[in-house]
Design an enzyme around this catalytic site. Structure first.
Site, PDB file in Angstrom:
ATOM      1  N   ASP A 125      -9.587 -35.227  46.702  1.00 44.26           N
ATOM      2  CA  ASP A 125      -8.168 -35.094  47.173  1.00 44.26           C
ATOM      3  C   ASP A 125      -7.327 -34.245  46.162  1.00 44.26           C
ATOM      4  OD1 ASP A 125      -9.040 -37.073  48.923  1.00 44.26           O
ATOM      5  OD2 ASP A 125      -6.913 -38.159  48.641  1.00 44.26           O
ATOM      6  N   HIS A 176      -4.278 -33.017  53.604  1.00 42.18           N
ATOM      7  CA  HIS A 176      -3.640 -33.904  52.654  1.00 42.18           C
ATOM      8  C   HIS A 176      -1.967 -33.441  52.549  1.00 42.18           C
ATOM      9  CE1 HIS A 176      -3.677 -37.246  49.938  1.00 42.18           C
ATOM     10  NE2 HIS A 176      -3.742 -36.675  48.998  1.00 42.18           N
ATOM     11  N   HIS A 180       1.894 -32.769  49.442  1.00 39.04           N
ATOM     12  CA  HIS A 180       1.788 -33.953  49.070  1.00 39.04           C
ATOM     13  C   HIS A 180       2.853 -34.676  49.284  1.00 39.04           C
ATOM     14  CE1 HIS A 180      -0.123 -37.142  46.619  1.00 39.04           C
ATOM     15  NE2 HIS A 180      -1.279 -36.838  46.944  1.00 39.04           N
ATOM     16  N   HIS A 272     -10.561 -37.101  42.803  1.00 35.16           N
ATOM     17  CA  HIS A 272      -9.590 -36.071  42.981  1.00 35.16           C
ATOM     18  C   HIS A 272      -9.972 -34.813  42.056  1.00 35.16           C
ATOM     19  CE1 HIS A 272      -7.096 -39.475  43.698  1.00 35.16           C
ATOM     20  NE2 HIS A 272      -6.008 -38.652  44.299  1.00 35.16           N
TER      21      HIS A 272
HETATM   22 ZN    ZN Z   1      -3.356 -37.154  46.915  1.00 37.95          ZN
END
Ligand code: ZN
Length: 302
Positions: A125, A176, A180, A272
């Site tokens: 992510d 995503h 964010h 991530h």
């Molecule tokens: Zn995130």
């Protein structure tokens, strides 16, 4: 005079240290500082990423600042915030290696939190990140492993070449959100749709024709509305069942490795490649892939 200059030097060094210490407070102070700095996000337990362009505690340069500013929320922070501690659920896996796959949609609001097979899914992510995404891609390429990348629209716009590389290597794309936005699911249907459309457009521009099959809400802060809009736009909402907290800069490489290795067949693992503790994550990745290979887990891209 020399002593005076030395004194000035010490004062300057102290100021720099205090500045850095303030930027990356350790322990409980961190959340409080973040809340103070982000009034628009005070209800969220998430942790803000380091300000773009500032040096990291390791002395490494942080990701290139994204020039594109979000236009759909003036109160937003300068960098994406991360998954909150409350979302941690490592050890929460119920499926054992020799039991049938359980319901694949046991996540919040019926989101997918299981691959639905014995395959294990790595998801990355908060990228694409010009420093770390290429490293992750090279590691996966070398081992012939496919994964899923949940990308931020503004970063996709800033680094279209990395989106093209992700697609070229055969990985799966996941939206995503544009920047964010942790509270996106609380906003109107129209706002959610516009945000996700903008993200999709940036991805489409970077990799024409690429499918965006999944949506992951920032921080896992799902709402029924967000899940519905994503579904209307052809995206399945993707949660996880293993979160090693690599979004937290305090998490060590060993902790990330050990928590990820709690994975069972069917696990979806949250990692991530952007705006977080990438150095520790990347340091753990080789050992994780070695151990999964030893267990003969199939790594799937979803
Ligand atoms: Zn995130």
């Amino acid at each position: 005079m020399r002593r005076f200059r030395l004194g000035l030097g010490v004062a300057a060094a102290t100021a720099v240290f205090l500045l850095l210490a303030g930027a990356w407070p350790d322990g409980a102070d961190r959340g409080a500082e973040r809340d103070a700095a982000e009034p628009g996000d005070s209800a969220s337990p998430s942790i803000a990423g380091a300000p773009a362009g500032e040096p990291s505690p390791t002395g490494e340069a942080d990701p290139t600042p994204v020039e594109a500013e979000p236009t759909d929320g003036a109160e937003e922070s300068s960098a994406p915030a991360h998954e909150p501690p409350s979302e941690r659920s490592s050890g929460d896996v119920t499926a054992e290696p020799d039991t049938p796959a359980r319901d694949a949609h046991g996540g919040p609001m019926g989101t997918r939190d299981h691959t639905g097979s014995n395959g294990v899914a790595l998801t990355f992510d908060d990228g694409p990140d010009p420093n770390w995404t290429p490293k992750v891609l090279a590691e996966l390429r070398e081992r012939g492993v496919k994964a899923t990348f949940c990308v931020i629209g503004a970063y996709a716009e800033a680094h279209p070449d990395l989106i093209a590389d992700i697609v070229h290597d055969g990985h799966t794309l996941c939206s995503h959100t544009w920047f964010h936005e942790l509270d996106l699911g609380e906003r109107s249907t129209e706002e959610i749709r516009a945000n996700l459309q903008r993200t999709e457009d940036a991805i489409e521009k970077a990799a024409p024709g690429a499918e965006v099959e999944y949506f992951r809400h920032p921080g896992g802060q799902w709402t029924d509305r967000a899940v519905e809009v994503a579904a209307e736009m052809g995206m399945e909402s993707l949660h996880w069942d293993i979160d090693p907290s690599d979004w937290d800069r305090r998490t060590t490489e060993a902790q990330i490795r050990d928590r990820v290795l709690d994975a069972k067949p069917g696990s979806i693992i949250l990692l991530h490649d952007g705006a977080s503790n990438q150095e520790a994550m990347f340091g753990a990745l080789g050992a994780i892939l070695d151990e999964f290979a030893r267990r003969e887990y199939a790594l799937v891209a979803l």
